[in-house]
Design a protein around this motif. Structure first.
Motif, PDB file in Angstrom:
ATOM      1  N   GLY A  73       0.660  -5.217   5.318  1.00 20.98           N
ATOM      2  CA  GLY A  73       1.930  -4.759   4.786  1.00 20.98           C
ATOM      3  C   GLY A  73       1.727  -3.548   3.893  1.00 20.98           C
ATOM      4  O   GLY A  73       0.622  -3.293   3.404  1.00 20.98           O
ATOM      5  N   TYR A  74       2.816  -2.812   3.652  1.00 20.12           N
ATOM      6  CA  TYR A  74       2.765  -1.553   2.903  1.00 20.12           C
ATOM      7  C   TYR A  74       3.782  -1.642   1.755  1.00 20.12           C
ATOM      8  O   TYR A  74       4.847  -1.034   1.792  1.00 20.12           O
ATOM      9  N   PRO A  75       3.448  -2.403   0.704  1.00 20.45           N
ATOM     10  CA  PRO A  75       4.423  -2.646  -0.357  1.00 20.45           C
ATOM     11  C   PRO A  75       4.611  -1.486  -1.327  1.00 20.45           C
ATOM     12  O   PRO A  75       5.594  -1.448  -2.063  1.00 20.45           O
ATOM     13  N   HIS A  76       3.662  -0.566  -1.336  1.00 17.36           N
ATOM     14  CA  HIS A  76       3.656   0.506  -2.340  1.00 17.36           C
ATOM     15  C   HIS A  76       3.001   1.729  -1.722  1.00 17.36           C
ATOM     16  O   HIS A  76       2.114   1.604  -0.869  1.00 17.36           O
ATOM     17  N   SER A  77       3.414   2.906  -2.137  1.00 21.58           N
ATOM     18  CA  SER A  77       2.850   4.140  -1.561  1.00 21.58           C
ATOM     19  C   SER A  77       1.374   4.306  -1.870  1.00 21.58           C
ATOM     20  O   SER A  77       0.701   5.142  -1.259  1.00 21.58           O
TER      21      SER A  77
END
Length: 258
Positions: free
Chosen positions: A199-203
């Motif tokens: 997952g990509y929760p934050h840049s």
């Protein structure tokens, strides 16, 4: 080619399983089957053979299947292990080594073949998973998706943080915070890994859903990093939660049919 290990101290059981594996027409011409009468013999060959899947009896003399599987995990934390057993039931120890299936030798033919075919399909799917090239100091290493707990932007490169099993396999001290560098862009790496449960929760970072200890609406805790809190930004929240939901559904379904 797929290298398959059958480890069982009963010759007739090894021959039976080998025959059942070769019944699968889809993979028949792409298999190399290696037979072992003991866990020790299998472990010795793991130094030179990269097995795709291991079918392991639990009840064996000297080193039983659970002990052998524990040693296997010290060498390879992602090889598929399938317990092919007579009477032994799953125990806490056998579950800890994360086997893909328990197949009973006493199963009816159709059910047994279904489980074997499913295990071979899983083997092929894992073989298609991407590999990540990284460096520790000047040494090149290859990381698998399940090696990685999270990856963060760090200076002019990306920094990978590994699972305990990955550190053991790579001979990194468990308490050591290694400088494992990946020279790539985070966006590109996410596109490569999102089908593998990332997952990509934050840049600034991507995380492996497999290692989530707790997850609230805006915060995440990851296994092995209890003192760190990972934020989920509002801009990425919808996509991240959807990816998390899909991961949990696939994980549940994988356990449900075992």
């Amino acid at each position: 080619m797929y290298d398959i290990a059958i480890c069982d101290d009963e010759i007739k059981d090894r021959e039976f399983l080998k025959k059942e594996i070769y019944r699968n027409r889809k993979f028949k011409n792409f298999l190399r089957i290696h037979e072992y009468g003991s866990g020790q013999a299998l472990l010795k060959d793991m130094e030179k053979i990269n097995f795709s899947i291991i079918f392991m009896d639990i009840q064996m003399k000297d080193m039983d299947g659970e002990q052998a599987a524990e040693e296997i995990r010290k060498v390879d934390d992602s090889v598929i292990i399938v317990f092919f057993t007579g009477y032994a039931e799953p125990s806490i120890h056998s579950i800890e080594v994360q086997p893909y299936r328990f197949i009973k030798k006493s199963m009816q033919d159709m059910e047994l073949r279904k489980y074997i075919d499913d295990s071979l399909e899983k083997m092929a799917a894992v073989a298609q998973m991407p590999f990540i090239l990284a460096r520790i100091e000047r040494k090149k290493i290859v990381l698998r998706p399940d090696d990685i707990v999270y990856i963060e932007k760090y200076k002019k490169f990306l920094k990978a943080h590994l699972s305990l099993r990955a550190k053991i396999r790579l001979r990194i001290a468990p308490e050591e915070e290694s400088d494992i560098r990946i020279y790539d862009k985070l966006d590109h790496l996410y596109e490569k890994l999102k089908t593998c449960g990332f997952g990509y929760p934050h840049s600034s970072y991507i995380i492996n859903f497999k290692f989530i200890m707790s997850c609230g609406e805006e915060e995440i805790k990851l296994e092995g990093f209890p003192n760190l809190t990972f934020r989920v930004t509002r801009r990425r929240m919808a996509e991240f939660n959807n990816m998390k939901r899909l991961f949990l559904i696939s994980k549940y379904e994988g356990r449900e049919d075992r």
